[in-house]
Design a protein around this motif. Structure first.
Motif, PDB file in Angstrom:
ATOM      1  N   ASN A 183      12.643  -1.573  11.800  1.00  0.00           N
ATOM      2  CA  ASN A 183      11.888  -0.481  11.689  1.00  0.00           C
ATOM      3  C   ASN A 183      10.560  -0.417  11.013  1.00  0.00           C
ATOM      4  OD1 ASN A 183      14.566   1.751  11.860  1.00  0.00           O
ATOM      5  ND2 ASN A 183      13.696   0.840  13.354  1.00  0.00           N
ATOM      6  N   LEU A 184       9.970  -1.745  11.087  1.00  0.00           N
ATOM      7  CA  LEU A 184       8.683  -1.704  10.660  1.00  0.00           C
ATOM      8  C   LEU A 184       7.467  -0.707  11.092  1.00  0.00           C
ATOM      9  CD1 LEU A 184       8.327  -5.733  10.457  1.00  0.00           C
ATOM     10  CD2 LEU A 184       8.656  -4.015   8.613  1.00  0.00           C
ATOM     11  N   TYR A 185       6.552  -0.345  10.242  1.00  0.00           N
ATOM     12  CA  TYR A 185       6.584  -0.678   8.863  1.00  0.00           C
ATOM     13  C   TYR A 185       6.884   0.430   8.031  1.00  0.00           C
ATOM     14  CZ  TYR A 185       2.963  -4.127  10.352  1.00  0.00           C
ATOM     15  OH  TYR A 185       2.298  -5.118  10.893  1.00  0.00           O
ATOM     16  N   GLY A 186       8.145   0.848   8.383  1.00  0.00           N
ATOM     17  CA  GLY A 186       8.668   2.102   7.642  1.00  0.00           C
ATOM     18  C   GLY A 186       8.967   1.422   6.048  1.00  0.00           C
ATOM     19  N   ASN A 187       8.898   2.127   5.042  1.00  0.00           N
ATOM     20  CA  ASN A 187       9.607   1.737   3.745  1.00  0.00           C
ATOM     21  C   ASN A 187       8.693   0.370   3.293  1.00  0.00           C
ATOM     22  OD1 ASN A 187      11.857   2.938   5.472  1.00  0.00           O
ATOM     23  ND2 ASN A 187      11.772   3.904   3.245  1.00  0.00           N
ATOM     24  N   SER A 188       7.441   0.196   3.835  1.00  0.00           N
ATOM     25  CA  SER A 188       6.924  -1.091   3.442  1.00  0.00           C
ATOM     26  C   SER A 188       5.502  -0.710   2.703  1.00  0.00           C
ATOM     27  CB  SER A 188       6.559  -1.853   4.824  1.00  0.00           C
ATOM     28  OG  SER A 188       7.687  -1.982   5.396  1.00  0.00           O
ATOM     29  N   ILE A 189       5.108  -1.693   1.830  1.00  0.00           N
ATOM     30  CA  ILE A 189       3.771  -1.803   1.482  1.00  0.00           C
ATOM     31  C   ILE A 189       2.972  -2.792   2.344  1.00  0.00           C
ATOM     32  CG2 ILE A 189       4.285  -3.384  -0.387  1.00  0.00           C
ATOM     33  CD1 ILE A 189       2.005  -0.564  -1.024  1.00  0.00           C
ATOM     34  N   VAL A 190       1.909  -2.201   2.901  1.00  0.00           N
ATOM     35  CA  VAL A 190       1.362  -2.866   3.824  1.00  0.00           C
ATOM     36  C   VAL A 190      -0.192  -3.222   3.275  1.00  0.00           C
ATOM     37  CG1 VAL A 190       0.282  -3.093   6.271  1.00  0.00           C
ATOM     38  CG2 VAL A 190       2.390  -1.958   5.575  1.00  0.00           C
ATOM     39  N   ALA A 191      -0.553  -4.205   3.222  1.00  0.00           N
ATOM     40  CA  ALA A 191      -2.161  -4.738   2.790  1.00  0.00           C
ATOM     41  C   ALA A 191      -2.993  -4.889   3.771  1.00  0.00           C
ATOM     42  CB  ALA A 191      -1.986  -5.889   1.836  1.00  0.00           C
ATOM     43  N   VAL A 192      -4.033  -4.112   3.997  1.00  0.00           N
ATOM     44  CA  VAL A 192      -5.090  -4.196   4.906  1.00  0.00           C
ATOM     45  C   VAL A 192      -6.563  -4.284   4.354  1.00  0.00           C
ATOM     46  CG1 VAL A 192      -3.658  -2.662   6.342  1.00  0.00           C
ATOM     47  CG2 VAL A 192      -5.511  -1.699   5.149  1.00  0.00           C
ATOM     48  N   ASP A 193      -7.435  -4.831   5.058  1.00  0.00           N
ATOM     49  CA  ASP A 193      -8.814  -5.134   4.935  1.00  0.00           C
ATOM     50  C   ASP A 193      -9.493  -3.754   4.697  1.00  0.00           C
ATOM     51  OD1 ASP A 193     -11.619  -4.965   5.002  1.00  0.00           O
ATOM     52  OD2 ASP A 193     -11.330  -7.217   5.309  1.00  0.00           O
ATOM     53  N   ALA A 194      -9.791  -3.211   3.506  1.00  0.00           N
ATOM     54  CA  ALA A 194     -10.391  -1.829   3.251  1.00  0.00           C
ATOM     55  C   ALA A 194     -11.449  -1.468   3.976  1.00  0.00           C
ATOM     56  CB  ALA A 194     -10.398  -1.482   1.783  1.00  0.00           C
ATOM     57  N   LYS A 195     -12.127  -2.550   4.378  1.00  0.00           N
ATOM     58  CA  LYS A 195     -13.261  -2.106   5.277  1.00  0.00           C
ATOM     59  C   LYS A 195     -13.144  -2.024   6.814  1.00  0.00           C
ATOM     60  CE  LYS A 195     -18.110  -4.202   6.050  1.00  0.00           C
ATOM     61  NZ  LYS A 195     -19.031  -5.239   5.950  1.00  0.00           N
ATOM     62  N   THR A 196     -12.134  -2.543   7.382  1.00  0.00           N
ATOM     63  CA  THR A 196     -11.864  -2.684   8.570  1.00  0.00           C
ATOM     64  C   THR A 196     -10.529  -2.299   9.057  1.00  0.00           C
ATOM     65  OG1 THR A 196     -10.948  -5.104   8.633  1.00  0.00           O
ATOM     66  CG2 THR A 196     -13.270  -4.768   8.968  1.00  0.00           C
ATOM     67  N   GLY A 197      -9.486  -2.097   8.249  1.00  0.00           N
ATOM     68  CA  GLY A 197      -8.185  -1.738   8.387  1.00  0.00           C
ATOM     69  C   GLY A 197      -7.403  -2.991   9.059  1.00  0.00           C
ATOM     70  N   LYS A 198      -7.640  -4.282   9.111  1.00  0.00           N
ATOM     71  CA  LYS A 198      -7.159  -5.333   9.620  1.00  0.00           C
ATOM     72  C   LYS A 198      -5.859  -5.652   8.564  1.00  0.00           C
ATOM     73  CE  LYS A 198      -7.375 -10.386  10.623  1.00  0.00           C
ATOM     74  NZ  LYS A 198      -8.651 -11.456  10.429  1.00  0.00           N
ATOM     75  N   TYR A 199      -4.825  -6.066   9.417  1.00  0.00           N
ATOM     76  CA  TYR A 199      -3.596  -6.318   8.757  1.00  0.00           C
ATOM     77  C   TYR A 199      -3.877  -7.538   7.790  1.00  0.00           C
ATOM     78  CZ  TYR A 199       1.137  -8.031   8.266  1.00  0.00           C
ATOM     79  OH  TYR A 199       2.315  -8.658   7.619  1.00  0.00           O
ATOM     80  N   LEU A 200      -3.181  -7.551   6.590  1.00  0.00           N
ATOM     81  CA  LEU A 200      -3.277  -8.697   5.933  1.00  0.00           C
ATOM     82  C   LEU A 200      -1.973  -9.292   5.470  1.00  0.00           C
ATOM     83  CD1 LEU A 200      -5.897  -7.765   3.183  1.00  0.00           C
ATOM     84  CD2 LEU A 200      -6.173  -9.289   5.351  1.00  0.00           C
ATOM     85  N   TRP A 201      -0.965  -8.197   5.043  1.00  0.00           N
ATOM     86  CA  TRP A 201       0.438  -8.933   4.779  1.00  0.00           C
ATOM     87  C   TRP A 201       1.308  -7.457   4.635  1.00  0.00           C
ATOM     88  CZ3 TRP A 201       2.274  -6.833   0.345  1.00  0.00           C
ATOM     89  CH2 TRP A 201       1.362  -6.591  -0.791  1.00  0.00           C
ATOM     90  N   HIS A 202       2.656  -7.487   4.617  1.00  0.00           N
ATOM     91  CA  HIS A 202       3.516  -6.509   4.285  1.00  0.00           C
ATOM     92  C   HIS A 202       4.786  -6.999   3.671  1.00  0.00           C
ATOM     93  CE1 HIS A 202       5.995  -7.649   7.710  1.00  0.00           C
ATOM     94  NE2 HIS A 202       6.969  -6.998   7.254  1.00  0.00           N
ATOM     95  N   PHE A 203       5.371  -6.135   2.880  1.00  0.00           N
ATOM     96  CA  PHE A 203       6.606  -6.173   2.307  1.00  0.00           C
ATOM     97  C   PHE A 203       7.547  -5.125   2.536  1.00  0.00           C
ATOM     98  CE2 PHE A 203       9.630  -6.127  -1.222  1.00  0.00           C
ATOM     99  CZ  PHE A 203      10.308  -7.405  -1.323  1.00  0.00           C
TER     100      PHE A 203
END
Length: 616
Positions: free
Chosen positions: A286-306
């Protein structure tokens, strides 16, 4: 009223311009006038009643005298005030946002919310302005509106949406539903973007999505959207069985988006999917539930998740995220500390998302009598630090205590059929699992504070269980039998298991070890003197080595020595402070400490004051 002082274009060290001091949410002030040696000299210097005067019959009644029946629309506050250039901005529980002279508490202007709307429970954000556009106070409402008001005057900001208001309940997030949608926390600010999470329902499973969005701070126009449940064609799609991802609610950021302004990265602490105690209709991680997700702050583009919890069926969310620096192997690692409600702390490289301390997938219980439920067989566990709170319960953990308290607890065990539990124990239909933490969380929205000089991360921890049991619903889904339950005496708030119940803990991020832990809060019952009390809200730290925290049910603000954990000072408040204290430098040069006292969190909402302290 109009505001004579003009807000500064840039934050000074003495300001507190964001809920977490800055967008990294370290909650650390560089001020050092108040020290471990002199903090005992703090005295109250002013207070501001957030409850406005009311007209009752033909008489105008002052704050303290308003009859309870006229206190409409009141809820407790989890707000932390902001101070910029000598002006304090506060969201009140009375459908108002106010500006105060931060040195005196004098009211400068008032913005009254339209209709029955209320500002975000945890407060407002400050945008510095750009070009000819002056600074703005930005916040959401329970109704799903995003507001921008002029920081100088309190009037709606011209050019922002329609009359200073943007409708956030758009078709793209509402999924064709009329379910609740709003903001319970202030947005994050990155340059000229306003980044918003959302508050959505926990039941039913279908409803408004938890997507994170960014808006132009000048015009209010939508700039980007990040789907917190990956859509077909997007990276990480396919962790939801079949079509269970469609129209799903939850997976929202109801606490705080965190921003690394230097690197231009926004970190999204995503909560559990709906329904958060039953997952038979959503097999998978069930991603991205309970995850820290890093995105480009300018564009919202996905970078990584844990992901900190796979297939959450305990409502542990991910309420805590803080930018920290970790010194290891002769280098300084820019990191982020994240913690779910189980008070399991992960420290990750904030650029790559890789754990700084080893994380292993450990086997967890999967036994359940709920048809179709497929608990995930392993969960991530860091080598350091160990879980900071209690996560299991045995029959002999029931507290001895005074006979009256013991009798209440024994009755709860009988009435609810409370049975022992292990860490990550799935819920059942035949009995109530004494599940730790409760929905209040071992750690929750208050988060922690990071002292960069000492390398210490300080956070308050609760140890309270929720005896939870599932039952089938007429529509074929499953819900909680008896609703939200807490394993405590409802009259006194004292939990039923052995203590400690409330603690303040410091973790050395450079070693991963607990540096100290102290019981937090005072009990009127002598038998519970060493147990502490339940808390909500969080601490702040200062450059002089002082940690301030309200948070406790005993309506007290305290100061601790950050290095040792020694209690240095405490003072009673009109009610409990369930946001955070904060500190700033007033125009007259004094360092002032402020807390919002309203009570709530399982207690009557009894106070309505902003209280300020300074050295005498």
């Amino acid at each position: 009223m109009s505001l004579t002082a003009v807000a500064a274009a840039a934050q000074s060290p003495g300001d507190w311009a964001s809920y977490g001091k800055d967008e990294g949410h370290a909650r650390h002030s560089p001020l050092a006038d108040i020290t471990p040696a002199n903090v005992g000299g703090l005295k109250q210097i002013w207070s501001y009643h957030m409850r406005p005067p009311a007209v009752v019959g033909e008489a105008t009644v002052v704050h303290e005298e308003i009859p309870a029946r006229f206190r409409t629309g009141f809820s407790s506050s989890e707000a932390t005030p902001l101070v910029v250039d000598g002006v304090m901005y506060v969201a009140t529980p009375y459908r108002r946002v106010v500006a105060l002279d931060a040195a005196t508490g004098k009211e400068l202007w008032v913005f009254a919310m339209p209709g029955n709307d209320q500002p975000s429970t945890r407060g407002v954000a400050y945008w510095r302005g750009s070009g000819k556009v002056g600074p703005r106070i930005v916040f959401g409402g329970r109704s799903g509106k995003l507001y921008a008001i002029d920081a100088r005057t309190g009037r709606p900001s011209a050019g922002f949406g329609t009359d200073g208001m943007v409708e956030m309940r758009t078709p793209e997030v509402m999924n064709g539903s009329k379910t609740p949608y709003g903001l319970s926390s202030p947005p994050a600010i990155y340059r000229n973007l306003i980044i918003t999470g959302s508050r959505v329902q926990e039941m039913p499973t279908q409803g408004a999505s938890g997507d994170v969005r960014a808006w132009d701070a000048t015009t209010g126009k939508l700039v980007w959207t990040f789907h917190t449940i990956p859509q077909p064609g997007e990276k990480n799609f396919g962790t939801w069985a079949g079509d269970s991802w469609k129209g799903r609610s939850g997976t929202n950021v109801w606490t705080f988006v965190v921003v690394d302004e230097k690197r231009g990265i926004a970190y999204l602490p995503v909560a559990a999917p709906t329904f958060d105690r039953w997952g038979a209709d959503r097999a998978g991680t069930n991603l991205y539930g309970n995850s820290i997700v890093a995105v480009d702050a300018k564009t919202g583009k996905y970078l990584w998740h844990f992901q900190t919890i796979h297939h959450d069926i305990w409502d542990v969310d991910l309420p805590v995220a803080t930018l920290i620096d970790v010194k290891r192997g002769g280098r300084t690692i820019p990191a982020i500390a994240v913690m779910n409600k189980m008070a399991i702390m992960f420290m990750l490289d904030r650029v790559t998302g890789k754990p700084i301390y080893e994380v292993k997938e450990v086997p967890v219980p999967t036994d359940t009598d709920v048809p179709g439920e497929q608990p995930w067989p392993t969960q991530p566990m860091p080598a350091k630090p160990a879980p900071l709170g209690r996560l299991s319960y045995a029959a002999d953990d029931l507290i001895d205590g005074p006979p009256a308290h013991r009798a209440v607890c024994e009755k709860l065990v009988r009435d609810w059929n409370v049975v022992p539990s292990r860490m990550f124990q799935p819920l059942r239909a035949d009995s109530a699992i004494a599940s730790f933490p409760s929905s209040w969380g071992g750690a929750d929205w208050g988060g922690g504070a990071f002292d960069p000089k000492l390398g210490l991360y300080v956070i308050n921890i609760n140890n309270v269980a929720s005896p939870q049991q599932l039952e089938p619903l007429p529509n074929g889904n499953w819900g909680m039998k008896g609703g939200y339950r807490y394993f405590l005496d409802p009259e006194t708030g004292a939990p039923c298991q052995k203590g400690p119940w409330g603690e303040l803990v410091a973790i050395d991020v450079n070693t991963g070890d607990v540096a100290w832990r102290k019981v937090l809060g005072d009990n009127a019952e002598p038998a519970f003197a060493n147990n502490g009390v339940v808390s909500a809200g969080g601490p702040i730290t200062t450059a002089s080595g002082v940690t301030f925290i309200g948070a406790t049910r005993d309506a007290t603000i305290r100061a601790f020595d950050t290095k040792s954990g020694a209690l240095l000072w405490k003072a009673k408040l009109p009610a409990s402070n369930y946001g955070m204290p904060m500190t700033y430098r007033a125009k007259d040069g004094r360092q002032i400490v402020t807390a919002v006292a309203t009570g709530g969190f399982g207690q009557p909402a009894t106070g309505d004051e902003v209280v300020a302290f300074a050295l005498q």
